[in-house]
Design an enzyme around this catalytic site. Structure first.
Site, short mmCIF file in Angstrom:
data_model
loop_
_atom_site.label_atom_id
_atom_site.label_comp_id
_atom_site.label_asym_id
_atom_site.label_seq_id
_atom_site.Cartn_x
_atom_site.Cartn_y
_atom_site.Cartn_z
N ASP A 197 -1.71 6.56 5.35
CA ASP A 197 -0.38 5.81 5.91
C ASP A 197 0.78 6.70 5.60
O ASP A 197 1.24 7.13 4.50
CB ASP A 197 -0.24 4.53 4.99
CG ASP A 197 -1.41 3.45 5.15
OD1 ASP A 197 -2.12 3.89 6.31
OD2 ASP A 197 -1.69 2.56 4.42
N ASP A 226 -5.53 -5.95 12.27
CA ASP A 226 -4.99 -6.34 10.62
C ASP A 226 -5.00 -7.75 10.67
O ASP A 226 -4.51 -8.62 11.58
CB ASP A 226 -3.56 -5.76 10.57
CG ASP A 226 -3.27 -4.43 10.72
OD1 ASP A 226 -4.31 -3.50 10.12
OD2 ASP A 226 -2.38 -3.99 10.98
#
Length: 495
Positions: free
Chosen positions: A253, A372
């Site tokens: 990330d 997500d």
């Protein structure tokens, strides 16, 4: 990946050159036909024959020998070298040669190539692109052309050529490594690539295979005994059978050019430089990498193309990039910068047609839909989130996953926001529900905290790949440890 032994012929003998230099000629056999028969006996499925005399003088010199060789073996052969007249090409193709390879004449006279394709079909014509110092080489590699590579590739595309043999001359015969960057660059233009030049060990072949290279032409390494054809063919066969091989994927990330990690998408802390971490994981045996610019969609900016270029120069395993991608042009830019796959999330939800457009334009294998979700374990209450997990939608995760697959997604990256960063294990009910509902691969993300969690993701969750971040970033487990653990339970992984 097809492994293709090469037989280069000068004065009727089997030879190899170094960097295309004729003065470096080394004779390996007086009888190319016997060499071909031996390769066939060892299991080769195709041979690549080059009349080097023909390449240098501009017309075949060893045609009769090559046609006798054709009759002596059963497997397909492709022939190049000095094919610069239509009558010569026709002679080869009507006398049993399966495919011809053209280089010089394809560059200098594109209409010659167009005429061949019209008469014999593109599947029987291969184009060889030979590069020295970034420039196209011609006439047996003795000269360089003024043609620009990009414009030549565009011309080939317009003619319907889909497969190209790519050789970095400066690596040919050097027993070093292939030019992975060059191969990837041409792949990004939508061509199927056969690699040639510098392939000297099994590790290089595995890297080529992981990149999606469809064929590898081997020469000096075989003749010098650096690699054994039987071993490579057996390995390729094993890999072909391992379509069910489970992948371990570190996730990086990225925020402001640095790798970060948090819990439930919050409380981020620095974990290092993305390129250095990526290199480390590639060396440790990661199957792929995923780079996500986690604040790009929330902040309304685009993913960093420059970072992708840096990664592509240093890392030669497949990698996926996501974050802030809004258009087909954004996807094109990232693929051309060196990414192998593109992950889309927020824009895919807001504009599902992007999945369809992108999969048609670049192929489903390039398009990953990231999902997500919160409360994903509940049958009717798993809702999709966008903008880095900051905005709830009304989309049910199961219905959205099915729709993404129908539109052409090649994979689903499924992240449980409830489990993310907790190290309490993947959301197995969610994984199982989605994996059973779609026919495309599902990557498990969020919650890895133990070796057992990886095993459960594959056995109970039915995932095709498992992603982790903090476990790898902070050295809790190495990729090798994870794979060896999985192997002990007979879960197929590449060690």
């Amino acid at each position: 990946m097809l492994i293709v032994p090469a037989i280069d012929i000068i004065d009727g003998k089997c030879v190899r050159l170094t960097k295309g230099n004729f003065s470096s000629k080394k004779i390996y056999s007086q009888d190319p036909i016997r060499v071909a028969q031996n390769f066939e006996k060892l299991g080769a499925q195709m041979l690549h024959i080059v009349d080097l005399d023909g390449a240098r003088i501009g017309r075949p010199k060893n045609m009769n020998l090559i046609l006798r060789l054709r009759k002596a073996i059963k497997i397909p052969i492709e022939v190049g070298g000095g094919i610069r007249e239509f009558s010569i090409a026709a002679q080869y193709l009507t006398k049993g040669i399966d495919r011809i390879v053209v280089g010089t004449q394809a560059i200098e006279n594109p209409l010659f190539l167009k005429k061949l394709i019209k008469k014999f079909g593109a599947e029987r014509i291969k184009v060889s692109i030979d590069i020295r110092g970034g420039r196209l080489a011609i006439r047996g590699w003795q000269q360089t052309s003024g043609y620009d590579l990009e414009s030549f590739l565009s011309k080939l595309k317009s003619f319907g050529i889909e497969e190209i043999i790519v050789t970095d001359i400066n690596r040919d015969g050097m027993l070093t490594k292939p030019n992975f960057s060059l191969l990837k660059k041409i792949q990004k233009r939508g061509f199927t690539v056969i690699a040639s030049g510098g392939i000297s060990d099994l590790q290089s072949i595995k890297k080529l295979q992981s990149m999606g290279i469809t064929g590898a032409i081997l020469g000096k390494a075989l003749y010098e005994g650096k690699i054994r054809l039987s071993v490579i063919l057996r390995q390729a066969q094993d890999d072909a059978k391992s379509d069910l091989t489970k992948r371990i994927i570190p996730c990086l990330d990225v925020k402001n050019g640095r790798v970060v990690k948090g819990v439930n998408f919050e409380n981020l802390r620095d974990a290092g430089d993305p390129v250095e971490l990526g290199k480390k994981y590639a060396e440790e045996g990661a199957d792929e990498l995923i780079f996500l610019d986690i604040s790009a969609s929330r902040e309304g900016r685009k993913t960093m193309v420059e970072m992708v270029k840096r990664v592509a120069k240093e890392i030669f395993i497949p990698f996926t990039v996501g974050g802030g991608i809004q258009t087909v042009e954004d996807i094109r830019a990232l693929l051309q910068a060196g990414a192998d796959k593109i992950a889309i999330n927020t824009t895919a939800v807001k504009n599902p047609d992007l999945i369809l457009q992108a999969s048609k334009k670049f192929g489903s294998q390039c398009i990953v839909v990231a999902i997500d979700v919160k409360n994903g374990s509940r049958v009717n209450d798993g809702l999709v989130y966008i903008k880095g997990g900051s905005e709830k939608t009304k989309l049910d995760v199961l219905q959205w996953a099915k729709k993404a697959a129908r539109l052409g997604a090649g994979e689903i990256l499924l992240t449980s926001m409830d489990a993310d960063g907790t190290k309490r294990g993947f959301d197995l009910p969610l994984l199982q529900k989605i994996s059973r509902a779609v026919k495309i691969p599902v990557i498990a993300s969020g919650g890895a905290g133990s070796l057992k969690d990886f095993k459960n993701a594959f056995i109970k969750g039915k995932a095709d790949a498992a992603l982790a971040a903090s476990l790898f970033h902070y050295g809790i487990f190495s990729i090798k440890q994870v794979k060896e653990y999985l192997k002990s339970f007979n879960i197929p992984v590449r060690l």
